[in-house]
Design a protein around this motif. Structure first.
Motif, PDB file in Angstrom:
ATOM      1  N   VAL A  45      23.670 108.686  91.212  1.00 28.13           N
ATOM      2  CA  VAL A  45      23.858 107.628  92.209  1.00 28.13           C
ATOM      3  C   VAL A  45      22.579 107.511  93.044  1.00 28.13           C
ATOM      4  N   LEU A  46      21.993 106.311  93.054  1.00 31.45           N
ATOM      5  CA  LEU A  46      20.766 106.056  93.815  1.00 31.45           C
ATOM      6  C   LEU A  46      21.071 105.081  94.940  1.00 31.45           C
ATOM      7  N   ASP A  47      20.721 105.463  96.174  1.00 27.87           N
ATOM      8  CA  ASP A  47      21.027 104.620  97.326  1.00 27.87           C
ATOM      9  C   ASP A  47      19.777 104.460  98.189  1.00 27.87           C
ATOM     10  N   ALA A  48      19.065 103.343  97.989  1.00 24.42           N
ATOM     11  CA  ALA A  48      17.915 102.998  98.832  1.00 24.42           C
ATOM     12  C   ALA A  48      18.228 101.745  99.635  1.00 24.42           C
ATOM     13  N   LEU A  49      19.490 101.596 100.004  1.00 22.94           N
ATOM     14  CA  LEU A  49      19.928 100.379 100.678  1.00 22.94           C
ATOM     15  C   LEU A  49      19.284 100.226 102.058  1.00 22.94           C
ATOM     16  N   VAL A  82      24.204 104.629  88.866  1.00 25.14           N
ATOM     17  CA  VAL A  82      24.698 103.606  89.773  1.00 25.14           C
ATOM     18  C   VAL A  82      23.659 103.423  90.881  1.00 25.14           C
ATOM     19  N   VAL A  83      23.319 102.161  91.169  1.00 20.70           N
ATOM     20  CA  VAL A  83      22.268 101.868  92.144  1.00 20.70           C
ATOM     21  C   VAL A  83      22.819 100.929  93.216  1.00 20.70           C
ATOM     22  N   ALA A  84      22.566 101.257  94.489  1.00 28.17           N
ATOM     23  CA  ALA A  84      22.961 100.377  95.595  1.00 28.17           C
ATOM     24  C   ALA A  84      21.950  99.234  95.703  1.00 28.17           C
ATOM     25  N   VAL A  85      22.455  97.992  95.786  1.00 32.97           N
ATOM     26  CA  VAL A  85      21.579  96.825  95.906  1.00 32.97           C
ATOM     27  C   VAL A  85      22.141  95.873  96.963  1.00 32.97           C
ATOM     28  N   LEU A  86      21.275  95.068  97.540  1.00 29.12           N
ATOM     29  CA  LEU A  86      21.720  94.022  98.447  1.00 29.12           C
ATOM     30  C   LEU A  86      22.617  93.029  97.723  1.00 29.12           C
ATOM     31  N   GLY A  87      23.340  92.221  98.504  1.00 28.15           N
ATOM     32  CA  GLY A  87      24.142  91.158  97.908  1.00 28.15           C
ATOM     33  C   GLY A  87      23.266  90.151  97.175  1.00 28.15           C
ATOM     34  N   PRO A  88      23.857  89.283  96.367  1.00 21.35           N
ATOM     35  CA  PRO A  88      23.062  88.429  95.465  1.00 21.35           C
ATOM     36  C   PRO A  88      22.037  87.542  96.157  1.00 21.35           C
ATOM     37  N   ARG A  89      22.398  86.874  97.263  1.00 19.41           N
ATOM     38  CA  ARG A  89      21.438  85.985  97.928  1.00 19.41           C
ATOM     39  C   ARG A  89      20.344  86.788  98.616  1.00 19.41           C
ATOM     40  N   ALA A  90      20.730  87.852  99.291  1.00 21.57           N
ATOM     41  CA  ALA A  90      19.751  88.676  99.992  1.00 21.57           C
ATOM     42  C   ALA A  90      18.821  89.372  98.992  1.00 21.57           C
ATOM     43  N   PHE A  91      19.387  89.837  97.886  1.00 23.16           N
ATOM     44  CA  PHE A  91      18.591  90.515  96.857  1.00 23.16           C
ATOM     45  C   PHE A  91      17.510  89.574  96.315  1.00 23.16           C
ATOM     46  N   ARG A  92      17.916  88.345  95.963  1.00 20.70           N
ATOM     47  CA  ARG A  92      16.952  87.400  95.406  1.00 20.70           C
ATOM     48  C   ARG A  92      15.883  87.041  96.436  1.00 20.70           C
ATOM     49  N   ARG A  93      16.292  86.831  97.673  1.00 20.92           N
ATOM     50  CA  ARG A  93      15.323  86.445  98.705  1.00 20.92           C
ATOM     51  C   ARG A  93      14.283  87.539  98.907  1.00 20.92           C
ATOM     52  N   LEU A  94      14.714  88.775  99.002  1.00 16.09           N
ATOM     53  CA  LEU A  94      13.774  89.862  99.236  1.00 16.09           C
ATOM     54  C   LEU A  94      12.946  90.159  97.988  1.00 16.09           C
ATOM     55  N   ARG A  95      13.577  90.149  96.818  1.00 12.28           N
ATOM     56  CA  ARG A  95      12.837  90.484  95.590  1.00 12.28           C
ATOM     57  C   ARG A  95      11.719  89.489  95.321  1.00 12.28           C
ATOM     58  N   LEU A  96      11.940  88.228  95.648  1.00 12.70           N
ATOM     59  CA  LEU A  96      10.952  87.194  95.346  1.00 12.70           C
ATOM     60  C   LEU A  96      10.089  86.821  96.553  1.00 12.70           C
TER      61      LEU A  96
END
Length: 718
Positions: A45-49, A82-96
């Motif tokens: 389990v990886l959690d870098a949230l 298992v990896v902790a990730v932001l929600g879909p909109r927040a994830f896309r905004r930060l990743r890009l």
């Protein structure tokens, strides 16, 4: 529980799946699944949230919808992780986020709706991953029947853990590990006559990278029938091939290089017969020597066509650019282009030497030579007058009893609305001529302004008459010493005697003077003038004219314009001019409604000032502006004689006295300029007067260089 990726039509080849399974801990079923995974000692389990949330806060601008979006947990079965990730909109905004402003947020949203198919997942693996990494699609379909072998790892960015895994599945997994929310569908059985239409249905772009000539043909024929563009990259010498069946559905496939062909005919050909057709497609004449020689070795020491990872990656960048242009409606016709890195390195050159630090130029600092006779002295003084961009918009000639100075219409600019700025320059030149006359102690110059019927909008005649004006004559040395000084300086308050002397200098020429010297007023004025400068940069014609004023020593004639050394920039900032002078850069900033940095230098300089001196006039005729120009020069040389440094400040609204004038200056920013003009009038305390010029006053070291002037003979063109 929901999968971030759709299941492959025929299932994943190894049974471990290709899709991240997304778990929402706020849902009871998903929470139970997550607890079970956490309790499994074989699952990591990886959690870098916390780090992700910190990054999101820095870019979200307080957007509560992004900041409050619940996170997810992405389960990767083939990784047992298992990896902790932001929600879909927040994830896309930060990743890009690092795409900005190479790709704007609005463009990213448009591109995120694209559906792209990739056929052939050797070179196609890198391409698919690049498209996903840049956020150039919202759905990917990946087709390849083959499995990864060790010899593929020279160019396919997989690993030994992926050996014997289907190529499409391996690529889908890697993309899932990049973005668990991106919809990716592998087609591990490849494409056939029976499945190609299902694969193509709803796609916006097809990337074709397979080896089979009959499948290449089949994909193009069916894509053409659906009006879907096809892009292909070949790894040797960076060939990118584009077929815009969306724009031209009647065009022949392969640009007509194979004539009329169909997939059934090609399947019936022998391997040797297919070779000739492949050679026609890949432009044998354009192959590198090594690639061409290798082609002859295939089947005789080489098992297949050789490829390098760097070439494949370069091709992926080219394909990504093509997809971006297709998705955004940019210019991209059908055809071919080579992105040849090897040829580029064959032409490598040394970079240009950086500009030297600004230094004092003794020749430039030498005052203009005063002629032996009085009229020559008057002309020499007149040409030392200031003008917008040091354009020297005048013609100067001697007459029987004095000097005539006329506006030259061909040297006007957009900001010189109705020649008002030129009139200010002519008035300043006339003032200097009067000073030179008064310096004789025997005569004075009387000025008459006229608007003749000829080509000159305004002529100033300085006629000599007997008399004396010792106060005016005393300024002769100061006139020849006058310079523009753009150095920053400590914001030292002006003494009362300085303020009184400057006001008297303006009043002597029939003008007014408003000083902006309270710190809060200077701060507000700095913001106004910075905003006006930004508009000047972002208005194409104003920008072009501004850049045309700059002169680089050694490259340009230096007898007019603004020597870049006089901008008093350090060497690093001076290099930034290479960006600021580019019209394409300004166009991008205008599109983004960005470019706040464009006014930063003006803001810094104004905030580092002792005061802004606004020379004002009560009328808007050219004669009024000419008298204002005389007052400007009077204030300028007086300020310099009192130990102050002076820099003129010309906001884009300076000579626009009506809304129509503002529209003429910058149609797209006329309303904004009107607001800035009104705000500046309030800060400067203008009540019906208009500014002839704004002077920035500070206490600094001498200027690095002085502006040069055209020769007197060249100025004598009336």
């Amino acid at each position: 529980m929901n999968a971030g990726l759709e299941s492959a039509p025929d299932g994943a080849s190894d049974g471990a799946g290709h899709a991240a399974v997304l778990l929402d801990a706020t849902r009871a079923d998903d929470a139970a699944t997550l607890d079970a995974l956490r309790d499994d000692p074989g699952v990591t389990v990886l959690d870098a949230l916390a780090t992700q949330r910190r990054g999101l806060r820095e870019i979200a601008d307080g957007d509560a919808a992004l900041l409050d979006e619940p996170p997810r947990w992405a389960h990767y079965p083939w990784r047992r992780t298992v990896v902790a990730v932001l929600g879909p909109r927040a994830f896309r905004r930060l990743r890009l986020d690092r795409n900005r402003n190479l790709i704007t947020l609005a463009e990213q949203d448009r591109l995120g709706a694209l559906r792209v198919g990739v056929v052939g997942l050797s070179s196609g693996h890198v391409i698919a991953h690049t498209l996903a990494a840049e956020g150039l699609c919202g759905e990917l379909r990946l087709a390849d029947f083959d499995e990864l072998e060790l010899s593929n790892l020279n160019r396919v960015p997989a690993s030994v853990f992926d050996l014997d895994v289907n190529k499409a599945t391996a690529a889908a997994r890697r993309i899932s590990e990049l973005d668990p929310y991106l919809t990716v569908t592998p087609w591990p059985a490849g494409l056939t006559d029976d499945t190609v239409d299902d694969f193509l249905a709803g796609l916006d772009v097809v990337i074709e990278e397979c080896d089979s000539l009959d499948i290449k043909t089949l994909v193009r024929l069916r894509a053409r029938a659906r009006g879907i563009p096809v892009v292909m990259a070949t790894s040797d010498r960076g060939l990118i091939d584009v077929e815009r069946f969306d724009l031209d559905p009647g065009r022949p496939i392969f640009h007509g290089l194979l004539g009329d062909v169909d997939a059934d005919e090609l399947r019936a050909l022998t391997s040797q017969q297919k070779v000739g057709r492949v050679l026609r497609l890949i432009d044998v004449a354009g192959l590198s020597g090594r690639a061409a020689a290798s082609l002859l070795e295939v089947g005789h020491g080489l098992s297949t066509w050789p490829q390098l990872a760097g070439d494949v990656t370069l091709g992926a960048g080219g394909v990504a650019e093509a997809v971006r242009r297709i998705g955004l409606g940019g210019h991209l016709p059908s055809g071919r282009i080579r992105l040849d890195a090897a040829a580029a390195f064959d032409a490598v050159v040394e970079p240009a030497a950086p500009p030297a630090d600004p230094v004092m130029d003794v020749a430039d600092a030498t005052p203009a030579v005063v002629g032996e006779d009085l009229l020559a002295s008057m002309v020499a003084a007149a040409v030392r007058a200031p003008s917008g961009g040091n354009s020297q918009p005048w013609s100067i000639s001697t007459t029987d009893d004095g000097v005539a100075i006329a506006v030259l219409p061909e040297l006007t600019s957009t900001m010189d609305v109705a020649f008002r700025g030129s009139a200010v320059a002519v008035g300043a030149a006339a003032f200097n001529a009067r000073v030179a006359a008064a310096a004789s102690g025997e005569v004075v110059g009387q000025v008459r302004y006229a608007a003749p019927s000829g080509s000159a909008p305004l002529v100033a005649t300085v006629a000599l008459v007997p008399g004396s004006d010792p106060d005016l004559g005393r300024l002769h040395a100061a006139v020849l010493r006058r310079e523009t000084n753009r150095h920053h300086g400590p914001p030292t308050a002006l003494g009362d005697h300085v303020v009184d002397a400057l006001a008297a200098a303006a009043a002597r020429e029939g003008a007014g003077l408003r000083l902006v010297n309270a710190r809060e007023q200077l701060t507000e004025a700095a913001g106004i003038l910075a905003a006006a400068d930004r508009i000047r940069y972002l208005t194409p014609l104003l920008h072009a004219e501004m850049i045309s004023e700059l002169r680089w020593p050694g490259d340009d004639a230096m007898d007019s314009g603004i020597d870049v050394r006089s901008l008093e920039l350090d060497a690093g900032t001076l290099v930034a001019l290479d960006l600021l002078k580019r019209s394409d850069v300004m166009a991008e900033l205008a599109t983004w409604e960005g470019g706040q940095v464009l006014g930063a230098d003006t803001s810094d300089r104004v905030n580092a000032s002792s005061a802004l001196a606004v020379v004002t006039i009560s009328g808007t005729e050219l004669t009024d502006y000419a008298r204002g120009g005389a007052a400007v020069e009077s204030v300028w040389v007086t300020a310099q004689d009192l130990g102050l440094s002076v820099q003129p400040v010309s906001p884009a609204f300076l000579y626009a006295v009506s809304d129509d004038d503002l529209a003429e200056v910058s149609a797209d920013h006329a309303v904004a300029l009107a607001g800035l003009r009104q705000r500046f009038a309030e800060v400067a305390g203008l009540h019906g007067e208009v500014p002839a010029l704004i002077l920035r006053l500070s206490m600094t070291r001498p200027a690095s260089v002085k502006s040069r002037r055209r020769s007197v003979n060249e100025a004598d063109r009336l």
